[in-house]
Scaffold this motif. Structure first.
Motif, PDB file in Angstrom:
ATOM      1  N   HIS A   1     -20.653  17.488  25.446  1.00  0.00           N
ATOM      2  CA  HIS A   1     -19.946  18.757  25.640  1.00  0.00           C
ATOM      3  C   HIS A   1     -18.515  18.384  26.004  1.00  0.00           C
ATOM      4  N   CYS A   2     -17.558  18.787  25.155  1.00  0.00           N
ATOM      5  CA  CYS A   2     -16.165  18.354  25.292  1.00  0.00           C
ATOM      6  C   CYS A   2     -15.286  19.341  26.037  1.00  0.00           C
ATOM      7  N   GLY A   3     -15.734  20.579  26.179  1.00  0.00           N
ATOM      8  CA  GLY A   3     -14.914  21.599  26.811  1.00  0.00           C
ATOM      9  C   GLY A   3     -15.000  22.893  26.030  1.00  0.00           C
ATOM     10  N   PRO A   4     -13.928  23.696  26.078  1.00  0.00           N
ATOM     11  CA  PRO A   4     -13.959  24.996  25.411  1.00  0.00           C
ATOM     12  C   PRO A   4     -14.001  24.870  23.887  1.00  0.00           C
ATOM     13  N   LEU A   5     -14.261  25.999  23.247  1.00  0.00           N
ATOM     14  CA  LEU A   5     -14.300  26.044  21.786  1.00  0.00           C
ATOM     15  C   LEU A   5     -13.033  25.415  21.211  1.00  0.00           C
ATOM     16  N   GLY A   6     -13.215  24.512  20.282  1.00  0.00           N
ATOM     17  CA  GLY A   6     -12.107  23.797  19.661  1.00  0.00           C
ATOM     18  C   GLY A   6     -11.906  22.399  20.207  1.00  0.00           C
ATOM     19  N   SER A   7     -12.421  22.127  21.386  1.00  0.00           N
ATOM     20  CA  SER A   7     -12.196  20.810  21.999  1.00  0.00           C
ATOM     21  C   SER A   7     -12.975  19.698  21.295  1.00  0.00           C
ATOM     22  N   GLY A   8     -14.108  20.016  20.699  1.00  0.00           N
ATOM     23  CA  GLY A   8     -14.840  19.009  19.918  1.00  0.00           C
ATOM     24  C   GLY A   8     -14.025  18.579  18.716  1.00  0.00           C
ATOM     25  N   ALA A   9     -13.413  19.548  18.044  1.00  0.00           N
ATOM     26  CA  ALA A   9     -12.590  19.238  16.871  1.00  0.00           C
ATOM     27  C   ALA A   9     -11.359  18.431  17.267  1.00  0.00           C
ATOM     28  N   VAL A  10     -10.750  18.768  18.399  1.00  0.00           N
ATOM     29  CA  VAL A  10      -9.568  18.019  18.836  1.00  0.00           C
ATOM     30  C   VAL A  10      -9.964  16.597  19.234  1.00  0.00           C
ATOM     31  N   LEU A  11     -11.111  16.443  19.897  1.00  0.00           N
ATOM     32  CA  LEU A  11     -11.564  15.091  20.236  1.00  0.00           C
ATOM     33  C   LEU A  11     -11.798  14.279  18.964  1.00  0.00           C
ATOM     34  N   LYS A  12     -12.375  14.891  17.946  1.00  0.00           N
ATOM     35  CA  LYS A  12     -12.583  14.202  16.665  1.00  0.00           C
ATOM     36  C   LYS A  12     -11.241  13.785  16.067  1.00  0.00           C
ATOM     37  N   LEU A  13     -10.246  14.663  16.106  1.00  0.00           N
ATOM     38  CA  LEU A  13      -8.919  14.308  15.597  1.00  0.00           C
ATOM     39  C   LEU A  13      -8.321  13.150  16.393  1.00  0.00           C
ATOM     40  N   ALA A  14      -8.446  13.199  17.725  1.00  0.00           N
ATOM     41  CA  ALA A  14      -7.928  12.117  18.563  1.00  0.00           C
ATOM     42  C   ALA A  14      -8.649  10.801  18.255  1.00  0.00           C
ATOM     43  N   HIS A  15      -9.950  10.886  18.054  1.00  0.00           N
ATOM     44  CA  HIS A  15     -10.741   9.709  17.671  1.00  0.00           C
ATOM     45  C   HIS A  15     -10.228   9.138  16.354  1.00  0.00           C
ATOM     46  N   ASN A  16      -9.962  10.014  15.381  1.00  0.00           N
ATOM     47  CA  ASN A  16      -9.451   9.560  14.089  1.00  0.00           C
ATOM     48  C   ASN A  16      -8.087   8.902  14.234  1.00  0.00           C
ATOM     49  N   VAL A  17      -7.216   9.454  15.080  1.00  0.00           N
ATOM     50  CA  VAL A  17      -5.904   8.851  15.317  1.00  0.00           C
ATOM     51  C   VAL A  17      -6.082   7.418  15.819  1.00  0.00           C
ATOM     52  N   ALA A  18      -6.926   7.235  16.824  1.00  0.00           N
ATOM     53  CA  ALA A  18      -7.154   5.895  17.375  1.00  0.00           C
ATOM     54  C   ALA A  18      -7.744   4.955  16.325  1.00  0.00           C
ATOM     55  N   THR A  19      -8.702   5.457  15.551  1.00  0.00           N
ATOM     56  CA  THR A  19      -9.342   4.630  14.527  1.00  0.00           C
ATOM     57  C   THR A  19      -8.340   4.166  13.484  1.00  0.00           C
ATOM     58  N   TYR A  20      -7.565   5.096  12.943  1.00  0.00           N
ATOM     59  CA  TYR A  20      -6.660   4.755  11.849  1.00  0.00           C
ATOM     60  C   TYR A  20      -5.477   3.908  12.303  1.00  0.00           C
ATOM     61  N   ILE A  21      -4.985   4.137  13.517  1.00  0.00           N
ATOM     62  CA  ILE A  21      -3.934   3.255  14.041  1.00  0.00           C
ATOM     63  C   ILE A  21      -4.501   1.850  14.213  1.00  0.00           C
ATOM     64  N   GLY A  22      -5.748   1.770  14.677  1.00  0.00           N
ATOM     65  CA  GLY A  22      -6.409   0.464  14.792  1.00  0.00           C
ATOM     66  C   GLY A  22      -6.563  -0.214  13.445  1.00  0.00           C
ATOM     67  N   TYR A  23      -6.910   0.548  12.418  1.00  0.00           N
ATOM     68  CA  TYR A  23      -7.012  -0.020  11.067  1.00  0.00           C
ATOM     69  C   TYR A  23      -5.679  -0.630  10.644  1.00  0.00           C
ATOM     70  N   LEU A  24      -4.598   0.121  10.837  1.00  0.00           N
ATOM     71  CA  LEU A  24      -3.284  -0.398  10.452  1.00  0.00           C
ATOM     72  C   LEU A  24      -2.964  -1.666  11.235  1.00  0.00           C
ATOM     73  N   ALA A  25      -3.244  -1.663  12.523  1.00  0.00           N
ATOM     74  CA  ALA A  25      -2.951  -2.826  13.359  1.00  0.00           C
ATOM     75  C   ALA A  25      -3.708  -4.067  12.892  1.00  0.00           C
ATOM     76  N   ILE A  26      -5.000  -3.934  12.622  1.00  0.00           N
ATOM     77  CA  ILE A  26      -5.784  -5.112  12.246  1.00  0.00           C
ATOM     78  C   ILE A  26      -5.418  -5.616  10.851  1.00  0.00           C
ATOM     79  N   VAL A  27      -5.089  -4.692   9.942  1.00  0.00           N
ATOM     80  CA  VAL A  27      -4.701  -5.109   8.588  1.00  0.00           C
ATOM     81  C   VAL A  27      -3.343  -5.819   8.623  1.00  0.00           C
ATOM     82  N   GLU A  28      -2.400  -5.305   9.418  1.00  0.00           N
ATOM     83  CA  GLU A  28      -1.102  -5.977   9.559  1.00  0.00           C
ATOM     84  C   GLU A  28      -1.282  -7.352  10.173  1.00  0.00           C
ATOM     85  N   ALA A  29      -2.087  -7.435  11.214  1.00  0.00           N
ATOM     86  CA  ALA A  29      -2.320  -8.717  11.876  1.00  0.00           C
ATOM     87  C   ALA A  29      -2.988  -9.712  10.926  1.00  0.00           C
TER      88      ALA A  29
END
Length: 188
Positions: A66-94
């Motif tokens: 349970h992430c919070g009010p309506l919409g917070s699950g979707a925002v957490l998913k977006l934040a998760h995607n931001v972290a994932t994709y930035i990590g992808y760029l970092a590891i590929v560059e490295a």
């Protein structure tokens, strides 16, 4: 067989008193998480409504948050995607840096794994890219990688829109979005 639409029973608004709304995206490793049943459901909205989803979600999720009010699950998913994709760029560059410097293949993944820097998702991406580079017959083709790049761009574009409404800047996400083709081994 023609039926009179007026003969079907109708619902009154009082019949809908037990209806609720949640947003409930999932986080995991795509089809692999589906096969293992280890997705995490990220639920926003009323906790009691979300509780109704726990049993059915248990067929493909190991956890329902349970992430919070309506919409917070979707925002957490977006934040998760931001972290994932930035990590992808970092590891590929490295990986590119290490490769160009003559570091033995696989050592960056090993060292970053031992130090906790490399996530399981990053390892999966490196494995996918490695199979493609070796010409492995089981490797994803360009069309599959183009699809992944398009999903990355879409996810980060939506995250940027939401962040903009909240007054948050996402420079790392913007860089990862511009580098989507590079991340998935498509050049550029």
């Amino acid at each position: 067989d023609h039926r009179d639409l007026h003969s079907f029973p109708t619902r009154r608004s009082s019949d809908l008193r037990d209806v609720g709304l949640v947003d409930a995206p999932v986080a995991g490793q795509g089809v692999y998480s589906l096969e293992r049943g280890d997705f995490w459901m990220l639920g926003g909205g009323d906790a009691t409504v979300l509780d109704r989803f726990r049993a059915p979600a248990g067929t493909f999720c190991e956890r329902v948050l349970h992430c919070g009010p309506l919409g917070s699950g979707a925002v957490l998913k977006l934040a998760h995607n931001v972290a994932t994709y930035i990590g992808y760029l970092a590891i590929v560059e490295a990986e590119e840096l290490a490769r160009k410097a003559g570091v033995k293949p696989g050592l960056l993944s090993e060292v970053t794994g031992a130090s906790g820097t490399r996530s399981a998702a990053m390892k999966l991406l490196l494995d996918v890219r490695g199979r493609r580079e070796r010409g492995d017959p089981d490797a994803f083709g360009d069309a599959q990688m183009e699809t992944y790049a398009a999903v990355l761009e879409k996810d980060l574009r939506v995250a940027a829109e939401v962040a903009g409404k909240l007054g948050v800047e996402l420079p790392g996400a913007a860089a990862a979005m511009r580098a989507s083709r590079f991340v998935y081994g498509l050049g550029d």
